[in-house]
Design an enzyme around this catalytic site. Structure first.
Site, PDB file in Angstrom:
ATOM      1  CE  LYS A 202      -3.674   2.307   2.546  1.00  0.00           C
ATOM      2  NZ  LYS A 202      -4.599   2.155   3.895  1.00  0.00           N
ATOM      3  NE  ARG A 212      -5.741   9.584   3.468  1.00  0.00           N
ATOM      4  CZ  ARG A 212      -4.602   9.834   3.174  1.00  0.00           C
ATOM      5  NH1 ARG A 212      -4.173  11.088   2.745  1.00  0.00           N
ATOM      6  NH2 ARG A 212      -3.761   8.726   3.186  1.00  0.00           N
ATOM      7  CE  LYS A 256      -6.431   1.991  -0.593  1.00  0.00           C
ATOM      8  NZ  LYS A 256      -7.266   2.154   0.730  1.00  0.00           N
ATOM      9  CB  SER A 282     -11.548   7.251  -3.398  1.00  0.00           C
ATOM     10  OG  SER A 282     -10.347   7.566  -2.963  1.00  0.00           O
ATOM     11  CE1 TYR A 321     -15.212   3.058  -2.734  1.00  0.00           C
ATOM     12  CE2 TYR A 321     -13.164   3.317  -4.072  1.00  0.00           C
ATOM     13  CZ  TYR A 321     -13.916   3.219  -2.999  1.00  0.00           C
ATOM     14  OH  TYR A 321     -13.060   3.698  -1.656  1.00  0.00           O
TER      15      TYR A 321
END
Length: 333
Positions: A202, A212, A256, A282, A321
């Protein structure tokens, strides 16, 4: 592999691109709903759907609506849903004790989903940032993130989530040694079948901003996460981290963010052959969605192309998503 082909015109690569049927026969990678994990954000309340401004089309959902989302995912053939809580700021403390409260938002959502949609796999996030007054993934003392003390907290969080019925735990904290501690605790508590999908590589990335916002950590974060998340310049280190986490008992590993690190996905899969996942984070989602909403790109095609890139890079699955949108497109097609 050494390709062998006749010289032109005996060899014409366009022959295998000529029709849709022939392209389908020669396609090297395939994207299916089996490849998808859907990350969802949960919040307190009932009947609440709270849009996340920096992630068009994404909302924080109250537990009752998260259960409906899980049922929708199962009906679409999506095998797993991953939960991220938006914690009441009043519950965020320096010791992060809400993280292992059996009645916290995430644990209530796990139980509710497993009661109503038992066949979908429920994945959780194991990190302290949603519960931390400092916004960090670990406990903070005098501005320094404490590794070993954080692991003790993560173990308590792990057991609370396993007790609630989680199928897959996703430690995203990047503390050294946490996988071994979590695995030992799970075995000792009788949770031998709970899987760990480790965020093994990550990176300290600029692509996490909208996430966030979604979990309410933006304002709380003091400083940055560069002392525990990876330097974006490093790739050999990622292989060492993956090797360590597999040796400590991780069942699956994750890279990630996703698209900026496809080279890491490929190296991990080639080196270890373990189940390898990527998180289309995101910021990646927001860029594609925002450009599509402005008419600058074809949103559906860009969505599918971006996800196929993960499969081409060797990934067995993707947290995205876009999961329900992709599933609908695949079903229609």
């Amino acid at each position: 592999m050494q390709p062998i082909f006749a010289p032109y015109p005996q060899s014409r690569f366009r022959r295998t691109r000529r029709t849709g049927a022939i392209r389908a026969l020669t396609r090297e990678n395939t994207l299916t709903t089996d490849d998808l994990i859907w990350p969802v954000f949960i919040r307190d309340g009932s009947g609440l759907r709270e849009p996340v401004a920096s992630m068009p089309g994404v909302a924080r959902l109250s537990v009752d609506l998260v259960v409906e989302a899980a049922a929708e995912a199962a009906a679409l053939g999506i095998p797993a849903i991953c939960l991220f809580p938006y914690t009441d700021p009043a519950l965020k403390t320096a010791d992060c004790r809400e993280a292992w409260n059996p009645e916290n938002l995430a644990n209530r959502a796990i139980r509710a989903i497993k009661a109503q949609v038992p066949d979908i796999a429920v994945m959780t996030d194991v990190a302290l940032d949603p519960y931390n007054a400092h916004g960090h993934d670990g406990l903070v003392v005098d501005g320094v993130i404490q590794n070993d003390e954080t692991i003790e907290a993560l173990v308590k969080m792990t057991l609370a989530q396993a007790d609630a019925g989680a199928d897959i735990l996703g430690p995203s904290d990047m503390m050294d040694g946490r996988i071994g501690a979590m695995r030992s605790a799970l075995e000792g508590a009788g949770h031998k079948d709970v899987a760990i999908l480790s965020y093994a590589a990550k990176y300290a990335s600029a692509f996490y901003g909208p996430f966030r916002d979604a979990v309410g950590a933006t304002g709380a974060l003091k400083g940055d996460k560069k002392t525990y998340q990876m330097d974006p310049a490093n790739s050999d280190e990622a292989l060492r981290l993956v090797a360590r986490d597999l040796a400590e008992g991780a069942d699956m590993v994750m890279v990630k963010p996703g698209m900026p690190y496809l080279d890491i996905c490929r190296r991990v899969k080639d080196a270890f052959g373990a189940p390898t996942f990527a998180y289309q984070v995101s910021g990646e989602y927001a860029m594609i969605k925002g450009a599509a909403l402005n008419g600058w790109i074809d949103g559906e095609r860009a969505m599918l192309e971006s996800l196929m890139a993960f499969k081409r890079a060797g990934c067995d699955g993707i947290l995205t998503y876009f999961a329900p949108d992709v599933a609908r497109v695949l079903r229609a097609g």
